[in-house]
Design a protein around this motif. Structure first.
Motif, PDB file in Angstrom:
ATOM      1  N   PHE A  65      28.245  45.435 103.943  1.00 46.86           N
ATOM      2  CA  PHE A  65      29.258  46.441 103.653  1.00 46.86           C
ATOM      3  C   PHE A  65      29.520  47.362 104.848  1.00 46.86           C
ATOM      4  O   PHE A  65      30.671  47.684 105.146  1.00 46.86           O
ATOM      5  N   TYR A  66      28.467  47.770 105.541  1.00 49.42           N
ATOM      6  CA  TYR A  66      28.661  48.716 106.647  1.00 49.42           C
ATOM      7  C   TYR A  66      29.379  48.069 107.830  1.00 49.42           C
ATOM      8  O   TYR A  66      30.101  48.741 108.572  1.00 49.42           O
ATOM      9  N   ASP A  67      29.193  46.770 108.017  1.00 50.33           N
ATOM     10  CA  ASP A  67      29.853  46.078 109.129  1.00 50.33           C
ATOM     11  C   ASP A  67      31.214  45.500 108.737  1.00 50.33           C
ATOM     12  O   ASP A  67      32.108  45.403 109.580  1.00 50.33           O
ATOM     13  N   ASP A  68      31.359  45.106 107.462  1.00 53.11           N
ATOM     14  CA  ASP A  68      32.608  44.496 107.009  1.00 53.11           C
ATOM     15  C   ASP A  68      32.863  44.893 105.556  1.00 53.11           C
ATOM     16  O   ASP A  68      32.625  44.116 104.631  1.00 53.11           O
ATOM     17  N   PRO A  69      33.345  46.125 105.316  1.00 51.17           N
ATOM     18  CA  PRO A  69      33.562  46.579 103.929  1.00 51.17           C
ATOM     19  C   PRO A  69      34.691  45.848 103.222  1.00 51.17           C
ATOM     20  O   PRO A  69      34.749  45.839 101.989  1.00 51.17           O
ATOM     21  N   THR A  70      35.572  45.220 103.971  1.00 49.58           N
ATOM     22  CA  THR A  70      36.734  44.577 103.361  1.00 49.58           C
ATOM     23  C   THR A  70      36.329  43.459 102.410  1.00 49.58           C
ATOM     24  O   THR A  70      36.950  43.278 101.356  1.00 49.58           O
ATOM     25  N   TYR A  71      35.295  42.711 102.763  1.00 49.58           N
ATOM     26  CA  TYR A  71      34.920  41.558 101.953  1.00 49.58           C
ATOM     27  C   TYR A  71      34.467  41.973 100.555  1.00 49.58           C
ATOM     28  O   TYR A  71      34.637  41.222  99.590  1.00 49.58           O
ATOM     29  N   MET A  72      33.899  43.157 100.414  1.00 54.40           N
ATOM     30  CA  MET A  72      33.461  43.638  99.105  1.00 54.40           C
ATOM     31  C   MET A  72      34.603  44.279  98.326  1.00 54.40           C
ATOM     32  O   MET A  72      34.580  44.302  97.093  1.00 54.40           O
ATOM     33  N   VAL A  73      35.602  44.778  99.035  1.00 60.50           N
ATOM     34  CA  VAL A  73      36.688  45.494  98.379  1.00 60.50           C
ATOM     35  C   VAL A  73      37.515  44.559  97.497  1.00 60.50           C
ATOM     36  O   VAL A  73      37.826  44.884  96.340  1.00 60.50           O
ATOM     37  N   PHE A  74      37.874  43.384  98.013  1.00 66.55           N
ATOM     38  CA  PHE A  74      38.772  42.500  97.276  1.00 66.55           C
ATOM     39  C   PHE A  74      38.187  42.044  95.935  1.00 66.55           C
ATOM     40  O   PHE A  74      38.841  42.202  94.900  1.00 66.55           O
ATOM     41  N   PRO A  75      36.974  41.475  95.877  1.00 66.53           N
ATOM     42  CA  PRO A  75      36.450  41.088  94.557  1.00 66.53           C
ATOM     43  C   PRO A  75      36.133  42.292  93.681  1.00 66.53           C
ATOM     44  O   PRO A  75      36.283  42.222  92.459  1.00 66.53           O
ATOM     45  N   GLY A  76      35.694  43.416  94.293  1.00 67.17           N
ATOM     46  CA  GLY A  76      35.388  44.595  93.497  1.00 67.17           C
ATOM     47  C   GLY A  76      36.626  45.161  92.812  1.00 67.17           C
ATOM     48  O   GLY A  76      36.606  45.460  91.613  1.00 67.17           O
ATOM     49  N   VAL A  77      37.712  45.288  93.558  1.00 65.27           N
ATOM     50  CA  VAL A  77      38.957  45.807  92.983  1.00 65.27           C
ATOM     51  C   VAL A  77      39.527  44.826  91.962  1.00 65.27           C
ATOM     52  O   VAL A  77      40.036  45.226  90.906  1.00 65.27           O
ATOM     53  N   SER A  78      39.445  43.531  92.253  1.00 68.60           N
ATOM     54  CA  SER A  78      39.955  42.527  91.309  1.00 68.60           C
ATOM     55  C   SER A  78      39.191  42.592  89.988  1.00 68.60           C
ATOM     56  O   SER A  78      39.808  42.569  88.907  1.00 68.60           O
ATOM     57  N   LEU A  79      37.876  42.680  90.058  1.00 65.59           N
ATOM     58  CA  LEU A  79      37.071  42.771  88.841  1.00 65.59           C
ATOM     59  C   LEU A  79      37.381  44.052  88.076  1.00 65.59           C
ATOM     60  O   LEU A  79      37.499  44.036  86.839  1.00 65.59           O
ATOM     61  N   LEU A  80      37.518  45.158  88.793  1.00 63.05           N
ATOM     62  CA  LEU A  80      37.828  46.434  88.153  1.00 63.05           C
ATOM     63  C   LEU A  80      39.176  46.381  87.437  1.00 63.05           C
ATOM     64  O   LEU A  80      39.291  46.806  86.273  1.00 63.05           O
ATOM     65  N   LEU A  81      40.205  45.867  88.100  1.00 63.65           N
ATOM     66  CA  LEU A  81      41.526  45.805  87.497  1.00 63.65           C
ATOM     67  C   LEU A  81      41.545  44.895  86.273  1.00 63.65           C
ATOM     68  O   LEU A  81      42.142  45.234  85.236  1.00 63.65           O
ATOM     69  N   PHE A  82      40.888  43.743  86.381  1.00 66.67           N
ATOM     70  CA  PHE A  82      40.899  42.806  85.263  1.00 66.67           C
ATOM     71  C   PHE A  82      40.186  43.386  84.049  1.00 66.67           C
ATOM     72  O   PHE A  82      40.703  43.342  82.925  1.00 66.67           O
ATOM     73  N   VAL A  83      38.993  43.914  84.246  1.00 67.27           N
ATOM     74  CA  VAL A  83      38.212  44.457  83.125  1.00 67.27           C
ATOM     75  C   VAL A  83      38.913  45.667  82.519  1.00 67.27           C
ATOM     76  O   VAL A  83      38.995  45.815  81.292  1.00 67.27           O
ATOM     77  N   LEU A  84      39.445  46.549  83.366  1.00 63.07           N
ATOM     78  CA  LEU A  84      40.158  47.723  82.861  1.00 63.07           C
ATOM     79  C   LEU A  84      41.382  47.316  82.052  1.00 63.07           C
ATOM     80  O   LEU A  84      41.637  47.858  80.962  1.00 63.07           O
ATOM     81  N   ALA A  85      42.157  46.369  82.567  1.00 65.47           N
ATOM     82  CA  ALA A  85      43.357  45.929  81.857  1.00 65.47           C
ATOM     83  C   ALA A  85      43.006  45.287  80.527  1.00 65.47           C
ATOM     84  O   ALA A  85      43.664  45.541  79.503  1.00 65.47           O
ATOM     85  N   PHE A  86      41.951  44.475  80.490  1.00 68.25           N
ATOM     86  CA  PHE A  86      41.569  43.816  79.236  1.00 68.25           C
ATOM     87  C   PHE A  86      41.025  44.828  78.233  1.00 68.25           C
ATOM     88  O   PHE A  86      41.287  44.721  77.022  1.00 68.25           O
ATOM     89  N   ASN A  87      40.282  45.828  78.685  1.00 67.29           N
ATOM     90  CA  ASN A  87      39.801  46.862  77.772  1.00 67.29           C
ATOM     91  C   ASN A  87      40.955  47.674  77.196  1.00 67.29           C
ATOM     92  O   ASN A  87      40.975  47.995  76.000  1.00 67.29           O
ATOM     93  N   LEU A  88      41.916  48.038  78.053  1.00 70.57           N
ATOM     94  CA  LEU A  88      43.090  48.756  77.571  1.00 70.57           C
ATOM     95  C   LEU A  88      43.909  47.895  76.614  1.00 70.57           C
ATOM     96  O   LEU A  88      44.474  48.398  75.631  1.00 70.57           O
ATOM     97  N   LEU A  89      43.958  46.599  76.888  1.00 69.35           N
ATOM     98  CA  LEU A  89      44.648  45.687  75.978  1.00 69.35           C
ATOM     99  C   LEU A  89      43.948  45.650  74.621  1.00 69.35           C
ATOM    100  O   LEU A  89      44.606  45.646  73.571  1.00 69.35           O
ATOM    101  N   GLY A  90      42.626  45.621  74.631  1.00 72.08           N
ATOM    102  CA  GLY A  90      41.884  45.639  73.374  1.00 72.08           C
ATOM    103  C   GLY A  90      42.137  46.910  72.582  1.00 72.08           C
ATOM    104  O   GLY A  90      42.298  46.867  71.347  1.00 72.08           O
ATOM    105  N   ASP A  91      42.176  48.051  73.265  1.00 76.32           N
ATOM    106  CA  ASP A  91      42.479  49.310  72.581  1.00 76.32           C
ATOM    107  C   ASP A  91      43.886  49.290  71.998  1.00 76.32           C
ATOM    108  O   ASP A  91      44.121  49.787  70.884  1.00 76.32           O
ATOM    109  N   ALA A  92      44.845  48.740  72.755  1.00 77.05           N
ATOM    110  CA  ALA A  92      46.223  48.678  72.267  1.00 77.05           C
ATOM    111  C   ALA A  92      46.342  47.765  71.051  1.00 77.05           C
ATOM    112  O   ALA A  92      47.064  48.087  70.092  1.00 77.05           O
ATOM    113  N   VAL A  93      45.649  46.646  71.070  1.00 75.69           N
ATOM    114  CA  VAL A  93      45.674  45.737  69.920  1.00 75.69           C
ATOM    115  C   VAL A  93      45.055  46.409  68.704  1.00 75.69           C
ATOM    116  O   VAL A  93      45.582  46.321  67.587  1.00 75.69           O
TER     117      VAL A  93
END
Length: 308
Positions: free
Chosen positions: A270-298
């Protein structure tokens, strides 16, 4: 009419509609990942950084800034092996969704069958159901997941062999399913116990309807709402758990792309190449957040009296 009113209520929920679009986008990426990779000209397993000189430094880090992002590698390359990050993300979505959807399908079938049966029959069936649920709830699920993978690998795979992909997927799906059906079945059991005393069920009995008719025509149509809510909330939970297991090194192993393993590798550099962790971390965050919000909406669409 009830289904139409539910759809109208869901459409009026802007957060729910937006989360549905995000979830649909991720599912579309997972389905079309091979086509995107073909058009993009990369695959998730080839070591581009090792095969093409000048991409990685002697320390194994991308030479170009921002993780090696360029016109040729849109999301950069992986430190060490030099694999393409974009195709790893796309195929990582397929891995997570395949495990989650397969597990949820088994959970839904087992939960509905067991929960409705125990709630309708009562008596010995209900007492046996309660005992089994209490036993399964007493198991430390995460600890079992951490220990089961290595045990199966040592029992069925030779010391010089890699665990086949189908075995890794099957073990995760079976373990998730073995414990995931309990909450759904307990909810349905309580619901069916109240429904079996309702007037429409008593009227069906008075008309001589069989148990099969009562279960399939009278009870099941009234329990699909909690099943749908449970599914929409269970999928992101399984995705995060699978990613956590891969992060710890006991989930999906190489060379199958996986978000959890990408985050694990990203944390090491992470300290030498933070970009590699950002992409999967943000993707996982967006997917889980969207699915949780979808569950609340349903849930809110199915129960208009629920207050936000």
């Amino acid at each position: 009419m009830a289904a139409v009113s539910m759809v109208d209520a869901f459409r009026r929920d802007r957060v729910g509609s937006l989360s549905l679009c995000v979830v649909a986008f991720f599912v579309l990426l997972a389905v079309t990942a091979p086509l995107i990779a073909l058009l993009y000209g990369k695959n998730p397993t080839e070591h581009y950084g090792q095969n093409e000189p000048g991409l990685l430094s002697p320390e194994g880090l991308p030479v170009l800034p921002n993780g090696g992002i360029s016109a040729q590698y849109w999301f950069g390359i992986e430190p060490g092996l030099g694999r393409d990050v974009l195709t790893q993300l796309l195929y990582g979505i397929r891995t997570s969704l395949l495990i989650a959807f397969a597990s949820v399908a088994v959970v839904a079938v087992v939960g509905v069958v067991v929960g409705v049966t125990a709630g309708y029959l009562g008596g010995l069936a209900d007492r046996t159901f309660t005992f089994v649920c209490n036993v399964l709830l007493a198991f430390p699920t995460l600890l079992l997941l951490l220990t089961l993978g290595p045990v199966i690998q040592t029992r069925f795979v030779g010391p010089d062999e890699n665990e086949p992909a189908w075995m890794q997927f099957t073990v995760l799906v079976l373990v998730f399913s073995a414990f995931g059906w309990v909450p759904l079945a307990m909810v349905l059991r309580t619901l069916v116990r109240s429904l079996r005393e309702r007037e429409f069920v008593e009227a069906a009995r008075a008309l001589g309807a069989s148990r099969r008719h009562i279960v399939f025509r009278e009870l099941l149509p009234n329990v699909w709402a909690p099943v749908l809510v449970h599914i929409t909330l269970a999928v992101p939970a399984i995705v995060t758990t699978e990613a956590a297991l891969s992060f710890l090194g006991v989930g999906i192993s190489e060379p199958i792309p996986d978000w959890g393993r990408m985050i694990s590798r990203g944390s090491e550099v992470f300290y030498d190449d933070p970009t590699y962790m950002v992409f999967p971390g943000v993707s996982l965050l967006l997917f889980v957040l969207a699915f949780n919000l979808l569950g609340d909406a349903v849930r809110d669409a199915l129960d208009p009296h629920t207050a936000r």
